[in-house]
Design a protein around this motif. Structure first.
Motif, short mmCIF file in Angstrom:
data_model
loop_
_atom_site.label_atom_id
_atom_site.label_comp_id
_atom_site.label_asym_id
_atom_site.label_seq_id
_atom_site.Cartn_x
_atom_site.Cartn_y
_atom_site.Cartn_z
N ARG A 1 0.78 -1.23 0.00
CA ARG A 1 0.00 0.00 0.00
C ARG A 1 0.82 1.29 0.00
O ARG A 1 0.41 2.26 -0.61
N PRO A 2 1.98 1.34 0.72
CA PRO A 2 2.67 2.62 0.80
C PRO A 2 3.29 3.03 -0.54
O PRO A 2 3.74 2.18 -1.29
N PRO A 3 3.32 4.32 -0.84
CA PRO A 3 4.00 4.79 -2.05
C PRO A 3 5.51 4.58 -1.90
O PRO A 3 6.03 4.39 -0.80
N GLU A 4 6.21 4.64 -3.02
CA GLU A 4 7.65 4.38 -3.02
C GLU A 4 8.43 5.34 -2.12
O GLU A 4 9.45 4.98 -1.55
N ASP A 5 7.98 6.59 -2.00
CA ASP A 5 8.71 7.58 -1.21
C ASP A 5 8.22 7.66 0.24
O ASP A 5 8.56 8.58 0.97
N ALA A 6 7.45 6.68 0.68
CA ALA A 6 6.92 6.68 2.05
C ALA A 6 8.04 6.47 3.06
O ALA A 6 9.03 5.81 2.79
N VAL A 7 7.85 7.06 4.21
CA VAL A 7 8.79 6.91 5.31
C VAL A 7 8.10 6.11 6.41
O VAL A 7 6.96 6.42 6.79
N ALA A 8 8.77 5.09 6.92
CA ALA A 8 8.19 4.27 7.98
C ALA A 8 8.22 5.03 9.30
O ALA A 8 9.23 5.65 9.66
N VAL A 9 7.10 5.00 10.02
CA VAL A 9 6.99 5.62 11.33
C VAL A 9 6.38 4.59 12.27
O VAL A 9 5.33 4.01 11.97
N MET A 10 7.03 4.35 13.39
CA MET A 10 6.52 3.40 14.37
C MET A 10 5.44 4.09 15.21
O MET A 10 5.65 5.22 15.67
N VAL A 11 4.30 3.44 15.36
CA VAL A 11 3.22 3.97 16.18
C VAL A 11 2.77 2.89 17.15
O VAL A 11 2.84 1.70 16.87
N GLU A 12 2.32 3.33 18.30
CA GLU A 12 1.81 2.39 19.30
C GLU A 12 0.42 1.93 18.89
O GLU A 12 -0.39 2.73 18.39
N THR A 13 0.16 0.68 19.05
CA THR A 13 -1.18 0.17 18.79
C THR A 13 -1.81 -0.28 20.10
O THR A 13 -1.11 -0.65 21.04
N VAL A 14 -3.13 -0.22 20.14
CA VAL A 14 -3.88 -0.59 21.33
C VAL A 14 -5.02 -1.50 20.90
O VAL A 14 -5.69 -1.23 19.90
N ASP A 15 -5.23 -2.56 21.63
CA ASP A 15 -6.36 -3.45 21.37
C ASP A 15 -7.66 -2.69 21.60
O ASP A 15 -7.84 -2.08 22.66
N ILE A 16 -8.55 -2.71 20.64
CA ILE A 16 -9.81 -1.95 20.74
C ILE A 16 -10.60 -2.35 21.99
O ILE A 16 -11.30 -1.54 22.57
N GLY B 1 -9.03 -0.76 5.58
CA GLY B 1 -9.29 -2.12 5.15
C GLY B 1 -9.34 -3.17 6.24
O GLY B 1 -9.69 -4.31 5.96
N VAL B 2 -9.00 -2.83 7.46
CA VAL B 2 -9.06 -3.82 8.54
C VAL B 2 -10.21 -3.55 9.50
O VAL B 2 -10.30 -4.14 10.56
N GLU B 3 -11.13 -2.68 9.10
CA GLU B 3 -12.26 -2.31 9.96
C GLU B 3 -13.15 -3.50 10.32
O GLU B 3 -13.60 -3.63 11.46
N ALA B 4 -13.41 -4.37 9.37
CA ALA B 4 -14.27 -5.53 9.64
C ALA B 4 -13.64 -6.44 10.69
O ALA B 4 -14.32 -6.90 11.62
N GLU B 5 -12.34 -6.67 10.57
CA GLU B 5 -11.63 -7.52 11.54
C GLU B 5 -11.63 -6.90 12.93
O GLU B 5 -11.86 -7.60 13.93
N VAL B 6 -11.38 -5.61 13.01
CA VAL B 6 -11.30 -4.94 14.31
C VAL B 6 -12.67 -4.91 14.99
O VAL B 6 -12.79 -5.19 16.18
N LEU B 7 -13.72 -4.60 14.23
CA LEU B 7 -15.06 -4.59 14.82
C LEU B 7 -15.47 -5.98 15.28
O LEU B 7 -16.04 -6.14 16.36
N ALA B 8 -15.17 -7.00 14.48
CA ALA B 8 -15.48 -8.37 14.88
C ALA B 8 -14.70 -8.76 16.14
O ALA B 8 -15.23 -9.43 17.03
N HIS B 9 -13.47 -8.32 16.22
CA HIS B 9 -12.62 -8.59 17.39
C HIS B 9 -13.22 -7.96 18.65
O HIS B 9 -13.16 -8.54 19.73
N ALA B 10 -13.81 -6.78 18.51
CA ALA B 10 -14.42 -6.09 19.66
C ALA B 10 -15.66 -6.82 20.14
O ALA B 10 -15.99 -6.80 21.33
N GLY B 11 -16.38 -7.45 19.21
CA GLY B 11 -17.55 -8.26 19.55
C GLY B 11 -18.58 -7.52 20.39
O GLY B 11 -18.94 -6.38 20.10
#
Length: 119
Positions: free
Chosen positions: A6-21, A38-48
């Motif tokens: 998904r990232p464009p060729e000139d993208a710069v990687a940035v580390m971000v903290e993630t939190v379980d919904i 694109g991961v909205e369905a998975e995250v919402l299902a995970h939240a249940g």
């Protein structure tokens, strides 16, 4: 993005903290807004059932591997007791306002507006 390629060729990687919904839904939430590419369905299902902690949810859906996440998102919201409305996203529409969607096309991006039904 967590999606490969998904990232464009000139993208710069940035580390971000993630939190379980589920950690965010340990108490009532007035508004949950999700635009997670694109991961909205998975995250919402995970939240249940914890989604019931939310009063309102706004979520953008996307096409992933040729399939839109819209139907999975709507099914999860319905199972959690939400009513919803769907509009084509501003990005998809290329205009300055939302339009109600009359068809579900794989290539489109949609915005889902959901409100918890009080029992």
């Amino acid at each position: 993005s967590l999606l490969a390629g998904r990232p464009p060729e000139d993208a710069v990687a940035v580390m971000v903290e993630t939190v379980d919904i589920r950690c965010l839904l340990s108490r009532p939430v007035s508004l949950l807004k999700m635009d997670i590419e694109g991961v909205e369905a998975e995250v919402l299902a995970h939240a249940g059932p914890l989604l019931r902690q939310c009063e309102t949810i706004i979520c953008e859906t996307h096409a992933v591997n040729g399939r839109n996440t819209l139907l999975a998102v709507l099914n999860t919201l319905e199972a959690a007791g939400f009513g919803w409305a769907v509009a084509r996203s501003l990005w998809d529409e290329g205009q300055d306002r939302f339009r109600l969607s009359r068809t579900v096309d794989k290539a489109r991006s949609y915005c889902v507006f959901a409100r918890r039904k009080d029992e």
